[in-house]
Design a protein around this motif. Structure first.
Motif, PDB file in Angstrom:
ATOM      1  N   LYS A 124       0.830  -1.209   0.000  1.00 12.19           N
ATOM      2  CA  LYS A 124       0.000   0.000   0.000  1.00 12.19           C
ATOM      3  C   LYS A 124       0.864   1.258   0.000  1.00 12.19           C
ATOM      4  O   LYS A 124       0.514   2.270  -0.616  1.00 12.19           O
ATOM      5  N   ALA A 125       1.980   1.211   0.704  1.00 15.74           N
ATOM      6  CA  ALA A 125       2.887   2.362   0.715  1.00 15.74           C
ATOM      7  C   ALA A 125       3.424   2.627  -0.690  1.00 15.74           C
ATOM      8  O   ALA A 125       3.515   3.783  -1.128  1.00 15.74           O
ATOM      9  N   ILE A 126       3.779   1.549  -1.409  1.00 19.03           N
ATOM     10  CA  ILE A 126       4.242   1.709  -2.801  1.00 19.03           C
ATOM     11  C   ILE A 126       3.151   2.355  -3.643  1.00 19.03           C
ATOM     12  O   ILE A 126       3.395   3.270  -4.436  1.00 19.03           O
ATOM     13  N   GLU A 127       1.922   1.878  -3.478  1.00 17.80           N
ATOM     14  CA  GLU A 127       0.800   2.403  -4.271  1.00 17.80           C
ATOM     15  C   GLU A 127       0.536   3.871  -3.940  1.00 17.80           C
ATOM     16  O   GLU A 127       0.225   4.675  -4.829  1.00 17.80           O
ATOM     17  N   LEU A 128       0.664   4.226  -2.685  1.00 17.19           N
ATOM     18  CA  LEU A 128       0.432   5.617  -2.293  1.00 17.19           C
ATOM     19  C   LEU A 128       1.514   6.530  -2.858  1.00 17.19           C
ATOM     20  O   LEU A 128       1.215   7.613  -3.388  1.00 17.19           O
ATOM     21  N   GLU A 129       2.770   6.118  -2.756  1.00 14.07           N
ATOM     22  CA  GLU A 129       3.851   6.949  -3.292  1.00 14.07           C
ATOM     23  C   GLU A 129       3.670   7.159  -4.792  1.00 14.07           C
ATOM     24  O   GLU A 129       3.850   8.262  -5.307  1.00 14.07           O
ATOM     25  N   HIS A 130       3.280   6.086  -5.487  1.00 15.81           N
ATOM     26  CA  HIS A 130       3.051   6.222  -6.927  1.00 15.81           C
ATOM     27  C   HIS A 130       1.887   7.147  -7.236  1.00 15.81           C
ATOM     28  O   HIS A 130       1.928   7.949  -8.171  1.00 15.81           O
ATOM     29  N   ALA A 131       0.821   7.073  -6.434  1.00 16.83           N
ATOM     30  CA  ALA A 131      -0.419   7.792  -6.734  1.00 16.83           C
ATOM     31  C   ALA A 131      -0.247   9.304  -6.727  1.00 16.83           C
ATOM     32  O   ALA A 131      -1.047  10.029  -7.324  1.00 16.83           O
ATOM     33  N   THR A 132       0.797   9.808  -6.063  1.00 20.22           N
ATOM     34  CA  THR A 132       1.023  11.258  -6.059  1.00 20.22           C
ATOM     35  C   THR A 132       1.700  11.728  -7.347  1.00 20.22           C
ATOM     36  O   THR A 132       1.650  12.920  -7.666  1.00 20.22           O
ATOM     37  N   ILE A 133       2.318  10.807  -8.076  1.00 23.22           N
ATOM     38  CA  ILE A 133       3.114  11.212  -9.237  1.00 23.22           C
ATOM     39  C   ILE A 133       2.259  11.720 -10.408  1.00 23.22           C
ATOM     40  O   ILE A 133       2.562  12.778 -10.979  1.00 23.22           O
ATOM     41  N   PRO A 134       1.175  11.029 -10.812  1.00 30.31           N
ATOM     42  CA  PRO A 134       0.381  11.550 -11.943  1.00 30.31           C
ATOM     43  C   PRO A 134      -0.146  12.975 -11.751  1.00 30.31           C
ATOM     44  O   PRO A 134      -0.031  13.796 -12.686  1.00 30.31           O
ATOM     45  N   PRO A 135      -0.692  13.348 -10.586  1.00 28.72           N
ATOM     46  CA  PRO A 135      -1.137  14.755 -10.469  1.00 28.72           C
ATOM     47  C   PRO A 135       0.010  15.751 -10.539  1.00 28.72           C
ATOM     48  O   PRO A 135      -0.137  16.827 -11.147  1.00 28.72           O
ATOM     49  N   TYR A 136       1.157  15.414  -9.949  1.00 29.71           N
ATOM     50  CA  TYR A 136       2.294  16.330 -10.030  1.00 29.71           C
ATOM     51  C   TYR A 136       2.813  16.423 -11.477  1.00 29.71           C
ATOM     52  O   TYR A 136       3.119  17.517 -11.976  1.00 29.71           O
ATOM     53  N   LEU A 137       2.912  15.263 -12.151  1.00 29.14           N
ATOM     54  CA  LEU A 137       3.404  15.264 -13.528  1.00 29.14           C
ATOM     55  C   LEU A 137       2.462  16.017 -14.457  1.00 29.14           C
ATOM     56  O   LEU A 137       2.899  16.733 -15.363  1.00 29.14           O
ATOM     57  N   THR A 138       1.148  15.856 -14.240  1.00 29.06           N
ATOM     58  CA  THR A 138       0.186  16.552 -15.100  1.00 29.06           C
ATOM     59  C   THR A 138       0.361  18.061 -14.994  1.00 29.06           C
ATOM     60  O   THR A 138       0.375  18.772 -16.008  1.00 29.06           O
ATOM     61  N   ALA A 139       0.505  18.559 -13.780  1.00 28.09           N
ATOM     62  CA  ALA A 139       0.722  19.999 -13.596  1.00 28.09           C
ATOM     63  C   ALA A 139       2.025  20.429 -14.243  1.00 28.09           C
ATOM     64  O   ALA A 139       2.090  21.483 -14.900  1.00 28.09           O
ATOM     65  N   MET A 140       3.066  19.633 -14.100  1.00 24.47           N
ATOM     66  CA  MET A 140       4.365  19.997 -14.679  1.00 24.47           C
ATOM     67  C   MET A 140       4.306  19.997 -16.204  1.00 24.47           C
ATOM     68  O   MET A 140       4.831  20.905 -16.856  1.00 24.47           O
ATOM     69  N   ILE A 141       3.648  18.986 -16.757  1.00 24.18           N
ATOM     70  CA  ILE A 141       3.547  18.895 -18.220  1.00 24.18           C
ATOM     71  C   ILE A 141       2.747  20.060 -18.792  1.00 24.18           C
ATOM     72  O   ILE A 141       2.962  20.471 -19.939  1.00 24.18           O
ATOM     73  N   SER A 142       1.835  20.616 -18.005  1.00 18.80           N
ATOM     74  CA  SER A 142       1.012  21.720 -18.518  1.00 18.80           C
ATOM     75  C   SER A 142       1.804  23.026 -18.620  1.00 18.80           C
ATOM     76  O   SER A 142       1.318  23.994 -19.210  1.00 18.80           O
ATOM     77  N   LEU A 143       2.983  23.090 -18.027  1.00 17.01           N
ATOM     78  CA  LEU A 143       3.812  24.295 -18.137  1.00 17.01           C
ATOM     79  C   LEU A 143       4.495  24.307 -19.504  1.00 17.01           C
ATOM     80  O   LEU A 143       5.176  23.356 -19.873  1.00 17.01           O
ATOM     81  N   MET A 144       4.273  25.381 -20.271  1.00 19.26           N
ATOM     82  CA  MET A 144       4.834  25.449 -21.621  1.00 19.26           C
ATOM     83  C   MET A 144       6.356  25.447 -21.571  1.00 19.26           C
ATOM     84  O   MET A 144       6.958  26.022 -20.647  1.00 19.26           O
ATOM     85  N   PRO A 145       6.998  24.816 -22.551  1.00 21.03           N
ATOM     86  CA  PRO A 145       8.465  24.807 -22.588  1.00 21.03           C
ATOM     87  C   PRO A 145       9.024  26.232 -22.557  1.00 21.03           C
ATOM     88  O   PRO A 145       8.535  27.119 -23.258  1.00 21.03           O
TER      89      PRO A 145
END
Length: 366
Positions: free
Chosen positions: A41-62
């Motif tokens: 469950k700890a592995i799953e929780l650590e992973h689950a934070t990555i998609p929302p952070y990555l989505t916000a980062m990807i939305s920043l224009m180069p």
């Protein structure tokens, strides 16, 4: 970090809270095998934070908002580190991480794994200071934030029914300390290390002391300590990095401040440098009638396939083939590139929105 007993806490904030039954289950463990499901469950929780952070980062224009991008990226890298540490500990005590199952990727919008706080629904959405405050800082909030603690009592939750992630990790730490032999029983050849992380952060978990030290790294990088916003290697803990972004100012040492730090130099934010990606994009949301629409949908399916393949690569890495991490790192680059292309692509039929990265499971990626 202080270990505050649940019943001594006076306030409960809307940070990530888990069912206290998880804590009690860890505390009642008699054998290391009893901890397998909790470390999973700890592995799953650590992973689950990555998609929302990555989505916000990807939305920043180069080329735009580079300082903000760097801060989010630094947190993503450390969440990957924490996921790797948790997987190494699970292997060290004789378990086997499972990373390629369909429900390993949470459904967004929704709660994070083990989270019982229904007030915190996590979306996949474009960067904004609001999402940093409303979601990212809530995810990373320590038990006792040093600066600006603003707490509120939750409806229908009592101090006996909830626990923090920090308390959860501390319980696992204590239990390993109590019941494990000095040398852990797992197969040492399954331990993963990578040039992506320094050897004092990601190292083979072979002994009880290795596991204890590794858990301390997870807690401090996420929350800092009760006395300082700094974590390991002198970096700010995740919560305070996100607070820097939200306030638009760097948190710097200040001997004249009560806690030794204050917000100083600006961190600029150009709102026009954010792609207006559609929140919680899923492949099924994309039409595929015209040739252009089919091409956009194909690209979204490619993202979904690549992300699943990445998770499958991590599964292989942590299940007997640690050297495969080198191949898996290449897949991370693919995910980033495809996600950035989608973010710049107009969403068919939706004026003013672009396509968000669909973090979904694809059977074809296994």
């Amino acid at each position: 970090m202080h270990d505050t007993p649940l019943n001594q806490s006076t306030n409960i904030s809307i940070m990530i809270l888990i069912d206290a039954k998880c804590l009690h289950a860890v505390n009642s463990a008699c054998h290391l095998s009893d901890l397998f499901e909790h470390l999973q469950k700890a592995i799953e929780l650590e992973h689950a934070t990555i998609p929302p952070y990555l989505t916000a980062m990807i939305s920043l224009m180069p080329g735009k908002n580079q300082e903000i991008r760097d801060l989010i990226h630094s947190v993503v890298i450390e969440e990957m580190l924490h996921m790797s540490i948790a997987a190494n500990i699970l292997n060290a005590i004789g378990g086997s991480p499972v990373i390629n199952k369909p429900d390993f990727i949470p459904t967004y919008p929704g709660p994070l794994p083990m989270n019982i706080n229904k007030q915190l629904t996590v979306h996949l959405e474009r960067f904004s200071k609001d999402v940093v405050k409303r979601t990212f800082m809530e995810i990373e909030e320590p038990e006792n934030p040093i600066l600006f603690p603003e707490k509120m009592r939750l409806n229908n939750l009592t101090e006996d029914s909830v626990a923090t992630i920090g308390q959860f990790y501390l319980s696992i730490r204590r239990k390993i300390e109590q019941i494990a032999e000095d040398v852990l029983p797992g197969d040492a050849d399954k331990q993963m290390v990578s040039h992506m992380f320094s050897s004092d952060e990601l190292f083979p978990i072979l002994t009880k002391q290795d596991a204890i030290h590794a858990i301390d790294i997870i807690i401090e990088q996420g929350e800092g300590t009760a006395e300082s916003p700094l974590a390991t290697r002198g970096n700010l803990a995740h919560y305070y990095r996100f607070e820097e972004i939200y306030k638009g100012k760097k948190l710097v040492e200040d001997p004249s401040a009560d806690n030794g730090y204050s917000f100083g130099p600006p961190i600029p934010f150009d709102e026009s440098g954010v792609f207006p990606i559609a929140a919680n994009t899923m492949v099924k949301d994309l039409p595929d009638s015209t040739s252009d629409e089919k091409e956009i949908r194909r690209m979204a399916e490619e993202f979904r396939y690549s992300y699943t393949k990445l998770l499958n690569g991590l599964h292989r890495t942590f299940n007997g083939d640690p050297g495969f991490i080198s191949d898996t790192l290449g897949l991370m680059y693919d995910v980033k590139i495809i996600g950035e292309k989608l973010a710049a692509t107009p969403f068919p039929g939706r004026n003013g929105e672009t396509v968000g990265p669909p973090f979904e499971f694809s059977a074809a990626g296994i």
